[in-house]
Design a protein around this motif. Structure first.
Motif, PDB file in Angstrom:
ATOM      1  N   ALA A   1      11.362  10.633  -2.961  1.00 15.15           N
ATOM      2  CA  ALA A   1      10.347  10.309  -1.807  1.00 15.15           C
ATOM      3  C   ALA A   1       9.646   9.830  -3.769  1.00 15.15           C
ATOM      4  O   ALA A   1       9.432   8.150  -3.419  1.00 15.15           O
ATOM      5  CB  ALA A   1       9.329  11.048  -1.671  1.00 15.15           C
ATOM      6  N   THR A   2       9.505   9.994  -4.485  1.00 15.92           N
ATOM      7  CA  THR A   2       8.666   9.670  -5.498  1.00 15.92           C
ATOM      8  C   THR A   2       9.749   8.130  -6.875  1.00 15.92           C
ATOM      9  O   THR A   2       9.516   7.238  -6.248  1.00 15.92           O
ATOM     10  CB  THR A   2       8.412  10.112  -6.462  1.00 15.92           C
ATOM     11  N   LEU A   3      10.558   7.993  -6.419  1.00 18.25           N
ATOM     12  CA  LEU A   3      11.929   7.349  -6.887  1.00 18.25           C
ATOM     13  C   LEU A   3      12.180   6.447  -5.911  1.00 18.25           C
ATOM     14  O   LEU A   3      11.954   4.980  -6.454  1.00 18.25           O
ATOM     15  CB  LEU A   3      13.525   7.846  -7.218  1.00 18.25           C
ATOM     16  N   GLU A   4      11.930   6.501  -4.528  1.00 20.05           N
ATOM     17  CA  GLU A   4      11.922   5.636  -3.530  1.00 20.05           C
ATOM     18  C   GLU A   4      10.869   4.575  -4.009  1.00 20.05           C
ATOM     19  O   GLU A   4      10.793   3.776  -3.687  1.00 20.05           O
ATOM     20  CB  GLU A   4      11.977   5.720  -2.560  1.00 20.05           C
ATOM     21  N   ALA A   5       9.355   5.777  -3.986  1.00 26.05           N
ATOM     22  CA  ALA A   5       8.298   4.815  -4.718  1.00 26.05           C
ATOM     23  C   ALA A   5       8.189   3.592  -5.427  1.00 26.05           C
ATOM     24  O   ALA A   5       7.647   2.419  -5.412  1.00 26.05           O
ATOM     25  CB  ALA A   5       6.746   5.906  -4.108  1.00 26.05           C
ATOM     26  N   LEU A   6       8.812   4.107  -6.553  1.00 27.19           N
ATOM     27  CA  LEU A   6       8.914   3.682  -7.824  1.00 27.19           C
ATOM     28  C   LEU A   6      10.243   2.447  -7.356  1.00 27.19           C
ATOM     29  O   LEU A   6       8.992   1.521  -8.057  1.00 27.19           O
ATOM     30  CB  LEU A   6       9.161   4.402  -8.845  1.00 27.19           C
ATOM     31  N   ARG A   7      10.776   1.876  -6.666  1.00 23.38           N
ATOM     32  CA  ARG A   7      11.536   0.884  -6.918  1.00 23.38           C
ATOM     33  C   ARG A   7      10.421  -0.160  -5.843  1.00 23.38           C
ATOM     34  O   ARG A   7      10.660  -1.062  -5.959  1.00 23.38           O
ATOM     35  CB  ARG A   7      12.552   1.339  -5.417  1.00 23.38           C
TER      36      ARG A   7
ATOM     37  N   ASP B   1       3.442  -3.278 -11.476  1.00 23.55           N
ATOM     38  CA  ASP B   1       3.615  -1.861 -12.524  1.00 23.55           C
ATOM     39  C   ASP B   1       2.615  -1.033 -13.055  1.00 23.55           C
ATOM     40  O   ASP B   1       3.235   0.059 -12.959  1.00 23.55           O
ATOM     41  CB  ASP B   1       3.557  -3.514 -14.077  1.00 23.55           C
ATOM     42  N   ASN B   2       1.813  -0.843 -12.857  1.00 28.44           N
ATOM     43  CA  ASN B   2       0.491   0.155 -12.800  1.00 28.44           C
ATOM     44  C   ASN B   2       1.247   1.731 -11.347  1.00 28.44           C
ATOM     45  O   ASN B   2       1.197   2.141 -12.406  1.00 28.44           O
ATOM     46  CB  ASN B   2      -0.826  -0.209 -12.642  1.00 28.44           C
ATOM     47  N   GLY B   3       0.507   1.052 -10.708  1.00 22.51           N
ATOM     48  CA  GLY B   3       1.679   2.190  -9.855  1.00 22.51           C
ATOM     49  C   GLY B   3       3.131   3.131 -10.541  1.00 22.51           C
ATOM     50  O   GLY B   3       3.217   4.232 -10.058  1.00 22.51           O
ATOM     51  N   ALA B   4       4.021   2.130 -10.756  1.00 21.93           N
ATOM     52  CA  ALA B   4       4.914   2.288 -11.031  1.00 21.93           C
ATOM     53  C   ALA B   4       4.833   2.948 -12.773  1.00 21.93           C
ATOM     54  O   ALA B   4       5.798   3.872 -12.099  1.00 21.93           O
ATOM     55  CB  ALA B   4       5.914   0.691 -11.538  1.00 21.93           C
ATOM     56  N   CYS B   5       3.962   3.180 -12.954  1.00 18.31           N
ATOM     57  CA  CYS B   5       3.386   3.427 -14.293  1.00 18.31           C
ATOM     58  C   CYS B   5       3.001   5.102 -13.746  1.00 18.31           C
ATOM     59  O   CYS B   5       4.291   6.149 -14.498  1.00 18.31           O
ATOM     60  CB  CYS B   5       2.552   3.191 -15.675  1.00 18.31           C
ATOM     61  N   HIS B   6       1.885   5.477 -13.076  1.00 17.95           N
ATOM     62  CA  HIS B   6       1.694   6.358 -12.357  1.00 17.95           C
ATOM     63  C   HIS B   6       2.621   6.888 -11.888  1.00 17.95           C
ATOM     64  O   HIS B   6       3.174   8.463 -11.892  1.00 17.95           O
ATOM     65  CB  HIS B   6       0.697   6.116 -10.918  1.00 17.95           C
ATOM     66  N   LEU B   7       3.983   6.542 -11.444  1.00 15.18           N
ATOM     67  CA  LEU B   7       4.860   7.171 -10.627  1.00 15.18           C
ATOM     68  C   LEU B   7       5.917   8.138 -11.458  1.00 15.18           C
ATOM     69  O   LEU B   7       6.845   8.463 -11.549  1.00 15.18           O
ATOM     70  CB  LEU B   7       5.927   6.591  -9.606  1.00 15.18           C
ATOM     71  N   GLN B   8       6.276   6.967 -12.353  1.00 19.30           N
ATOM     72  CA  GLN B   8       7.294   7.458 -13.955  1.00 19.30           C
ATOM     73  C   GLN B   8       6.575   8.500 -14.123  1.00 19.30           C
ATOM     74  O   GLN B   8       7.369   9.415 -14.918  1.00 19.30           O
ATOM     75  CB  GLN B   8       7.142   6.657 -14.685  1.00 19.30           C
ATOM     76  N   ALA B   9       5.277   8.459 -14.972  1.00 22.93           N
ATOM     77  CA  ALA B   9       4.553  10.139 -15.335  1.00 22.93           C
ATOM     78  C   ALA B   9       4.933  11.087 -13.517  1.00 22.93           C
ATOM     79  O   ALA B   9       5.194  12.342 -14.593  1.00 22.93           O
ATOM     80  CB  ALA B   9       3.445   9.959 -15.274  1.00 22.93           C
ATOM     81  N   ALA B  10       4.540  11.061 -13.151  1.00 20.86           N
ATOM     82  CA  ALA B  10       4.946  12.003 -11.762  1.00 20.86           C
ATOM     83  C   ALA B  10       6.097  12.680 -11.914  1.00 20.86           C
ATOM     84  O   ALA B  10       7.102  13.310 -11.507  1.00 20.86           O
ATOM     85  CB  ALA B  10       5.013  11.530 -10.644  1.00 20.86           C
ATOM     86  N   LEU B  11       7.459  11.797 -11.996  1.00 18.46           N
ATOM     87  CA  LEU B  11       9.093  11.402 -11.988  1.00 18.46           C
ATOM     88  C   LEU B  11       8.999  13.056 -13.282  1.00 18.46           C
ATOM     89  O   LEU B  11      10.356  13.589 -13.868  1.00 18.46           O
ATOM     90  CB  LEU B  11       9.510  10.576 -11.977  1.00 18.46           C
TER      91      LEU B  11
ATOM     92  N   THR C   1       1.114  -1.554  -0.001  1.00 19.71           N
ATOM     93  CA  THR C   1      -0.206   0.276   0.237  1.00 19.71           C
ATOM     94  C   THR C   1       1.202   1.135   0.312  1.00 19.71           C
ATOM     95  O   THR C   1       0.201   2.233  -0.167  1.00 19.71           O
ATOM     96  CB  THR C   1      -0.450  -0.264   0.758  1.00 19.71           C
ATOM     97  N   VAL C   2       1.825   1.532   0.524  1.00 23.38           N
ATOM     98  CA  VAL C   2       2.560   2.262   0.741  1.00 23.38           C
ATOM     99  C   VAL C   2       2.872   3.178  -1.207  1.00 23.38           C
ATOM    100  O   VAL C   2       3.537   4.313  -0.596  1.00 23.38           O
ATOM    101  CB  VAL C   2       4.517   2.032   0.977  1.00 23.38           C
ATOM    102  N   PRO C   3       3.996   2.104  -2.084  1.00 19.13           N
ATOM    103  CA  PRO C   3       3.641   3.473  -2.930  1.00 19.13           C
ATOM    104  C   PRO C   3       2.838   4.021  -3.384  1.00 19.13           C
ATOM    105  O   PRO C   3       2.892   5.529  -4.431  1.00 19.13           O
ATOM    106  CB  PRO C   3       4.695   2.605  -3.991  1.00 19.13           C
TER     107      PRO C   3
END
Length: 858
Positions: A560-566, A574-584, A536-538
């Motif tokens: 913080a977003t980079l850590e959440a991406l990891r 992977d969908n959450g990682a996609c959202h974080l990639q867009a934020a980055l 749930t953290v990411p």
């Protein structure tokens, strides 16, 4: 593979293409998949004396797969001499410490365990189970008892279920998953196995083990779980359909029974207990399993409802008669399939799902349903001091509150509905609707938002404010949307429930309340960690990133977003990682790293378009448009933002389009196309006036200034800056000052223009936004003013982009390109390109020179 690169290399050779790409779960038995690593360890262990091998076996069984920390007690109980361990230490296989035995590597520990005979392994597990008698050690004791079992056992399976419940309440979801998997293997009832695996899948997911969750979900009755897995890693549209279907199925199963999702003829729930476990985050139970401190004790007298002794509800008035002879009305759960006598609460009459303690190892009334089989929590003690109210479901599983005490002086209260206790199952459905809401938000599909709202209303489920607010906003009912979102933003959840807090953060972001959005997201992440739910953290960090970014902290937000991406990739999201990639990508656009912005936006859009994720797709396009805007490519920026407005679900998102309107108005005005910009601004202004967010009102005033001319524009800019003073979006305030300074320069108000532009320049240098800072300097040069910088000499930070500086520092510390790529979640080729750019800008040729340049700054 225990962090062993040799194991990873051997495993990669035996995996299929889809497994290597992360599209299918890894093998269940990773050790069996890489036998080569154990070949060299087995002979070393076998060469040791039997006494040494036995000590190593106890240590190995005590450490894996769940550390029980009982080695010293087990050795003492067996009266073993620890001297033979000197031979293992001399051979370099293990060493003794105050905490126990430390093996040379995980494979040596595995060899120590598997080279022992089956009889010795079972005896070792029995020994560990005997010494695990301390407080909170029941789950691990049950694990070792199960590991020593010779075959199926109904009693042992029940004990494992109860222990899993205790482990879950303590936030140990990985242990709960293992206990339920073992219970599924030991239960003699084949109908029980899918339900146990369903719960195990839910615990695996919450522990962050996505591969294990997917593997288990393939065997269990887990429609809701399948929807959650799809939401976080597969197609968001399919996720929405699966989640809403689970809600509908629960309603169908409960038709004619007086409550949503009552048990069907087979004793299974319409809405899966596993799926609902993913939505609710309950705290520890009030009553515990056998052997757990605080557990309810059985009465010595006979039970009125069932006529048997030792029942926890002994002394209560009869609720209903037994089946047939006792005249049970239709709609009663027939517990005969679970080994219990028929004759329990009439759900049609009481509106409550039955579910109290099972006599199979629980010392409770046999005339009701098994709480573990049906997801019911053991009876909760009545705080009034007169017994327990058994008629509620497990709040961890179904999101329901525990039973409330009855004011009457009788010993127990089986009729929870009569005392105002909400039915548990609608809360189950409410959590599924909450997940469906997230799927609708990710896809950006207004039709699905409406569909979920209609289904929830028809079933009498409280609609999440984010869902109702989005639907109302998309339909132009801004007053309704405001009220619904405010209610959602203000709801922080009982005990810090992560799901409620995440929805609160989303609602606050839509309302422009970035302080509350960041607070709710941080609390959600902290609560998820405390509950042992790393998956749930990411998700919480996805929404924290925006709040920190817009309030002028892009660098800290990026870290913080980079850590959440990891974490998102590590937990199979992977969908959450996609959202974080867009934020980055947006952060890179602000910090001026054009290549990184395009790289991250490209990765996000490719995944988003394949998986129907309108939100990250739109966010990535906005990032590219903002990059164009910051570098003076106004026509390209306007074109991208117009395309964003035209894209439908899965390709765009109306919320992102709405948030990007101020940037679109700026780009359109600079290209001379104001007709569409005026229409877009009119809608944005209506929302700002309804919500009354200082930042939204300020941005609306800025748009009005851009669309005006002459002194009128200056007045609107002043209004915008006055409003910014009451808001939190410091970066946008700096952009307003930049635009105001340019307008003042054109009006020949040189002194005021110079002050505004210098203020904007200082802010952009502080934020690390070089493109915006360059635009401010250009305006100052056009004034003929001296360009000063609050940062003084630019130094290396002034020559490199933020990403280049990060890569340069890591390289100077000795990290290889591949190691840097892993830490920044980029490809080694991208890192190589960044380093070449660093060398070119600094005029150097080697890493040695880079170390010399960076040494004074570090």
């Amino acid at each position: 593979m225990h962090g062993d690169p040799l194991a990873a290399a051997e495993l990669a050779a035996v995996l299929g293409e889809r497994q290597r790409a992360g599209l299918e779960p890894l093998p269940a038995d990773l050790v069996g998949a890489v036998p080569g690593l154990l070949r060299s360890r087995r002979p070393e262990v076998r060469s040791l004396a039997p006494a040494t091998r036995r000590l190593l076996l106890i240590a190995a069984a005590d450490q894996h797969p769940y550390a029980t920390r009982a080695y010293q007690r087990a050795v003492a109980a067996a009266r073993l001499d620890t001297g033979p361990l000197d031979d293992a230490e001399a051979a370099g296989l293990a060493r003794t410490t105050s905490a126990g035995v430390v093996f040379r590597d995980p494979w040596t520990r595995i060899a120590a365990y598997e080279t022992a005979s089956a009889v010795d392994r079972r005896e070792t597990h029995r020994l560990l189970a005997r010494v695990l008698r301390g407080e909170g050690e029941a789950p691990r004791r049950s694990w070792h008892r199960a590991a020593a079992a010779l075959g199926p056992s109904r009693r042992l399976a029940a004990d494992l279920r109860a222990s899993a419940h205790e482990a879950r309440a303590g936030g140990e979801h990985a242990l709960a998953c293992g206990l339920l998997e073992r219970a599924a293997a030991l239960t003699p009832d084949p109908r029980e196995r899918p339900r146990l695996l369903a719960r195990a899948a839910a615990d695996a997911w919450r522990s962050g083990d996505g591969d294990r969750a997917r593997r288990l979900a393939a065997h269990g009755d887990v429609d809701g779980m399948s929807g959650v897995l799809a939401l976080r890693a597969e197609n968001a549209t399919e996720a929405f359909d699966a989640l809403l279907a689970a809600v509908e199925r629960g309603a169908g199963a409960g038709a004619g029974k007086g409550t949503l999702g009552a048990p069907d003829a087979a004793g299974t729930h319409g809405a899966s207990g596993a799926s609902s476990a993913l939505g609710a985050s309950g705290g520890p139970s009030v009553a515990s399993a056998p052997g757990v401190p605080g557990a309810l004790s059985a009465s010595d007298g006979p039970c009125d409802p069932c006529g048997q002794s030792g029942c926890v509800v002994a002394g209560t008035p009869p609720v209903v008669g037994a089946a047939g002879a006792r005249g049970v009305r239709p709609g009663v759960l027939d517990t005969a399939v679970h080994g219990a006598r028929p004759g329990v609460l009439d759900t049609a009459a009481h509106g409550v799902r039955p579910g109290v303690l099972d006599t199979a190892g629980h010392g409770a009334c046999p005339g009701v349903a098994d709480p573990v089989a049906h997801g019911a929590r053991p009876a909760v003690p009545d705080t009034a001091g007169h017994g327990a109210c058994p008629g509620v479901a497990d709040p961890v599983v179904h999101g329901a509150r525990p039973a409330v005490p009855d004011a009457a002086p009788h010993r127990a209260c089986p009729d929870a509905a009569s005392h105002g206790v909400r039915s548990a199952v609608p809360d189950t459905a409410a959590h599924l609707v909450a997940r469906a809401t997230e799927a609708a938000i990710y896809t950006g599909d207004l039709r699905r938002c409406r569909e979920a709202a209609v289904v929830a209303a028809r079933l009498g489920i409280a609609v999440p404010g984010t869902l109702g607010g989005l639907a109302a906003a998309f339909e132009g009912r801004y007053e309704d949307a405001r009220d619904l979102l405010r209610a959602a933003a203000g709801h922080r959840g009982p005990g810090g429930d992560p799901t409620s807090l995440i929805h609160s953060s989303i609602a606050a972001l839509l309302l422009g309340d970035h302080t509350r959005a960041a607070s709710s997201a941080v609390r959600a992440a902290a609560s998820a960690r405390a509950l042992g739910e790393p998956a749930t953290v990411p998700q919480a960090m996805e929404f924290r990133a925006y709040a920190e970014f817009w309030t002028g902290r892009p660098r800290s937000a990026g870290a913080a977003t980079l850590e959440a991406l990891r974490q998102a990739y590590a937990t199979g999201q992977d969908n959450g990682a996609c959202h974080l990639q867009a934020a980055l990508a947006m952060f890179a656009a602000v910090t001026g790293d054009e290549e990184l912005c395009r790289t991250r936006a490209g990765l996000a859009r490719a995944h988003a378009l394949e998986h129907g994720l309108g939100l990250p797709a739109a966010l990535a396009l906005w990032a590219l448009a903002f990059l164009d805007l910051g570098t003076g490519r106004y026509a390209a920026a306007a074109s991208r933002l117009r395309a964003l407005a035209g894209f439908g679900p899965g390709h765009g998102h109306r919320a992102v389009r709405h948030l990007a309107i101020p940037h679109y108005v700026e780009a359109a005005v600079r290209t001379g196309d104001t007709r569409v910009a005026r229409r877009a601004h009119a809608d944005y202004d209506r929302w700002a006036r309804v919500v009354r967010s200082a930042d939204d009102l300020a941005l609306s005033a800025r748009c009005r200034a851009l669309l005006a001319t002459g002194p009128e524009a200056a007045d609107h800019y002043r209004t915008a800056l006055d409003l910014h003073a009451g808001g939190t979006r410091d970066f946008e305030r700096a952009r307003t000052e930049l635009l105001f300074g340019g307008a003042l320069r054109r009006l020949r108000r040189r002194t005021e223009a110079r002050d505004r532009l210098h203020s904007a320049l200082e802010a952009f240098e502080y934020f690390g936004a070089p493109h915006c800072a360059a635009e401010a300097r250009a305006e100052l040069r056009a004034l003929g003013a001296t360009v000063r910088s609050s940062a003084g000499s630019p130094g290396m930070a002034g020559l490199l982009t933020a990403q280049q500086l990060t890569v340069a520092r890591m390289a100077a510390e000795g990290a290889t390109n591949r190691e840097i790529a892993a830490r920044l979640v980029l490809s080694p080729r991208t890192i190589d390109h960044h380093l070449r750019g660093v060398f070119t800008r600094l005029g150097i040729r080697s890493r040695i020179e880079l170390v010399r340049l960076l040494t004074p700054e570090t």
